[in-house]
Design a protein around this motif. Structure first.
Motif, mmCIF file in Angstrom:
data_model
loop_
_atom_site.group_PDB
_atom_site.id
_atom_site.type_symbol
_atom_site.label_atom_id
_atom_site.label_comp_id
_atom_site.label_asym_id
_atom_site.label_seq_id
_atom_site.Cartn_x
_atom_site.Cartn_y
_atom_site.Cartn_z
ATOM 1 N N ILE A 1 0.829 -1.209 0.000
ATOM 2 C CA ILE A 1 0.000 0.000 0.000
ATOM 3 C C ILE A 1 0.859 1.252 0.000
ATOM 4 O O ILE A 1 0.537 2.249 -0.659
ATOM 5 C CB ILE A 1 -0.945 -0.007 1.221
ATOM 6 N N MET A 2 1.983 1.214 0.717
ATOM 7 C CA MET A 2 2.858 2.378 0.803
ATOM 8 C C MET A 2 3.541 2.694 -0.519
ATOM 9 O O MET A 2 3.653 3.856 -0.911
ATOM 10 C CB MET A 2 3.915 2.160 1.896
ATOM 11 N N PHE A 3 4.007 1.659 -1.221
ATOM 12 C CA PHE A 3 4.833 1.890 -2.407
ATOM 13 C C PHE A 3 4.075 1.745 -3.732
ATOM 14 O O PHE A 3 4.606 2.111 -4.779
ATOM 15 C CB PHE A 3 6.030 0.930 -2.404
ATOM 16 N N ALA A 4 2.841 1.229 -3.694
ATOM 17 C CA ALA A 4 2.063 1.083 -4.931
ATOM 18 C C ALA A 4 1.835 2.413 -5.642
ATOM 19 O O ALA A 4 1.947 2.476 -6.876
ATOM 20 C CB ALA A 4 0.731 0.393 -4.632
ATOM 21 N N PRO A 5 1.522 3.513 -4.903
ATOM 22 C CA PRO A 5 1.345 4.794 -5.616
ATOM 23 C C PRO A 5 2.570 5.213 -6.419
ATOM 24 O O PRO A 5 2.436 5.771 -7.517
ATOM 25 C CB PRO A 5 1.067 5.786 -4.475
ATOM 26 N N LEU A 6 3.759 4.948 -5.887
ATOM 27 C CA LEU A 6 4.985 5.309 -6.598
ATOM 28 C C LEU A 6 5.099 4.538 -7.903
ATOM 29 O O LEU A 6 5.530 5.081 -8.924
ATOM 30 C CB LEU A 6 6.199 5.030 -5.706
ATOM 31 N N VAL A 7 4.691 3.275 -7.886
ATOM 32 C CA VAL A 7 4.741 2.452 -9.098
ATOM 33 C C VAL A 7 3.811 3.024 -10.163
ATOM 34 O O VAL A 7 4.177 3.132 -11.334
ATOM 35 C CB VAL A 7 4.352 0.990 -8.771
ATOM 36 N N VAL B 1 2.790 6.121 -10.488
ATOM 37 C CA VAL B 1 3.341 7.381 -10.987
ATOM 38 C C VAL B 1 4.446 7.128 -12.004
ATOM 39 O O VAL B 1 4.524 7.786 -13.050
ATOM 40 C CB VAL B 1 3.867 8.244 -9.818
ATOM 41 N N MET B 2 5.307 6.154 -11.720
ATOM 42 C CA MET B 2 6.415 5.844 -12.627
ATOM 43 C C MET B 2 5.897 5.293 -13.959
ATOM 44 O O MET B 2 6.408 5.643 -15.029
ATOM 45 C CB MET B 2 7.363 4.859 -11.959
ATOM 46 N N TYR C 1 -4.696 6.543 -13.883
ATOM 47 C CA TYR C 1 -4.824 7.722 -13.023
ATOM 48 C C TYR C 1 -5.841 7.476 -11.926
ATOM 49 O O TYR C 1 -5.589 7.779 -10.751
ATOM 50 C CB TYR C 1 -5.225 8.934 -13.862
ATOM 51 N N TRP C 2 -7.007 6.932 -12.283
ATOM 52 C CA TRP C 2 -8.034 6.663 -11.274
ATOM 53 C C TRP C 2 -7.577 5.587 -10.300
ATOM 54 O O TRP C 2 -7.846 5.679 -9.095
ATOM 55 C CB TRP C 2 -9.348 6.244 -11.948
ATOM 56 N N ALA C 3 -6.893 4.569 -10.818
ATOM 57 C CA ALA C 3 -6.370 3.509 -9.941
ATOM 58 C C ALA C 3 -5.346 4.090 -8.973
ATOM 59 O O ALA C 3 -5.326 3.736 -7.782
ATOM 60 C CB ALA C 3 -5.751 2.393 -10.780
ATOM 61 N N TYR C 4 -4.501 4.980 -9.481
ATOM 62 C CA TYR C 4 -3.505 5.625 -8.633
ATOM 63 C C TYR C 4 -4.168 6.440 -7.523
ATOM 64 O O TYR C 4 -3.765 6.374 -6.358
ATOM 65 C CB TYR C 4 -2.612 6.534 -9.477
ATOM 66 N N ALA C 5 -5.204 7.211 -7.868
ATOM 67 C CA ALA C 5 -5.901 8.025 -6.875
ATOM 68 C C ALA C 5 -6.527 7.152 -5.795
ATOM 69 O O ALA C 5 -6.514 7.513 -4.607
ATOM 70 C CB ALA C 5 -6.964 8.878 -7.556
ATOM 71 N N ALA C 6 -7.067 6.000 -6.195
ATOM 72 C CA ALA C 6 -7.683 5.093 -5.223
ATOM 73 C C ALA C 6 -6.634 4.466 -4.307
ATOM 74 O O ALA C 6 -6.809 4.403 -3.078
ATOM 75 C CB ALA C 6 -8.461 4.004 -5.962
ATOM 76 N N VAL C 7 -5.527 4.007 -4.888
ATOM 77 C CA VAL C 7 -4.461 3.400 -4.090
ATOM 78 C C VAL C 7 -3.835 4.433 -3.158
ATOM 79 O O VAL C 7 -3.478 4.130 -2.011
ATOM 80 C CB VAL C 7 -3.393 2.773 -5.010
#
Length: 245
Positions: free
Chosen positions: A74-80, A82-83, A101-107
């Motif tokens: 959960i902590m590092f998924a947003p970084l993935v 974004v990359m 983008y929507w998946a990133y916002a949810a994570v």
């Protein structure tokens, strides 16, 4: 009898065409920027809703405060996310970029649910509205100013890199004074990036208008402003946030 050799009608005609094209460009730019802001605001809203629901469910404390690999996912998924968006945008379709983008916002909402375990809801709400007001003012200035902000880009990005290094160092020293300095500098840097990114997004429209890249450009513009907003909010929360008893 009309003076057919008078050049003024021709000039007026060309002037009318130029004015019409200018109005069309301005209308297109406004529509483009509105799309960027809508995506950005919707992403922030989705993040907030997911964070609140996850925190109130009780699972957030079990996952984020307990042992196991899930909290690191959960902590590092947003970084993935974004990359993937940043480096793979050329290969992605517009629909795929929007979905990511929507998946990133949810994570990101799952990750940010931890703030509800640390700070009171009142202080979180106050900080959110303060950030929203500051963001709106800074973004409006970046959109309307005639000053070229491109020269500040390198300085701001280097500042963010330095901020990350300082934050990593402070993980070992746990200095409260250094933490306040980092938070103060973080607010200033992302305030500057808000104005800089807004002007940059505005200038990009001239290159993507009418092309297949326009939809993906909207997503990337929204992502940049989303990151500016979230980071400014988190750094400001360190000042304004009231800890739970």
């Amino acid at each position: 009898m009309a003076n057919w050799s008078d050049p003024r009608p021709g000039i007026a005609g060309f002037g009318g065409v130029a004015a019409s094209r200018g109005e069309a460009f301005d209308a297109g730019l406004r529509s483009y920027m509105l799309s960027v802001y809508n995506y950005m605001a919707s992403g922030v809203l989705l993040t907030g809703v997911v964070a609140m629901l996850f925190a109130s469910s009780g699972f957030a404390y079990q996952v984020l405060a307990g042992p196991g690999i899930l909290k690191y996912v959960i902590m590092f998924a947003p970084l993935v996310f974004v990359m993937v968006l940043s480096f793979g945008i050329q290969r992605l379709s517009t629909v795929a970029a929007q979905a990511l983008y929507w998946a990133y916002a949810a994570v990101m909402g799952l990750s940010l649910s931890s703030i509800f375990l640390v700070y009171t809801q009142t202080s979180i709400a106050q900080t959110f509205f303060a950030t929203a007001a500051a963001f709106a003012g800074l973004s409006l200035w970046g959109y309307t100013t005639k000053k070229d902000l491109s020269g500040f880009g390198t300085f701001l990005i280097m500042g963010v890199v330095g901020l990350l290094v300082a934050s990593l160092i402070n993980l070992f020293f746990q200095s409260s004074t250094m933490n306040l300095v980092i938070s103060f500098v973080g607010v200033l840097l992302f305030a500057g990036l808000t104005a800089y990114d807004t002007q940059k997004i505005k200038s990009i429209y001239a290159y993507v208008a009418g092309t297949d890249m326009m939809g993906k450009s909207v997503v990337m513009g929204a992502l940049n402003l989303y990151l500016d907003f979230i980071n400014m909010f988190l750094f400001l929360l360190r000042f304004m946030g009231g800890n739970r008893d």
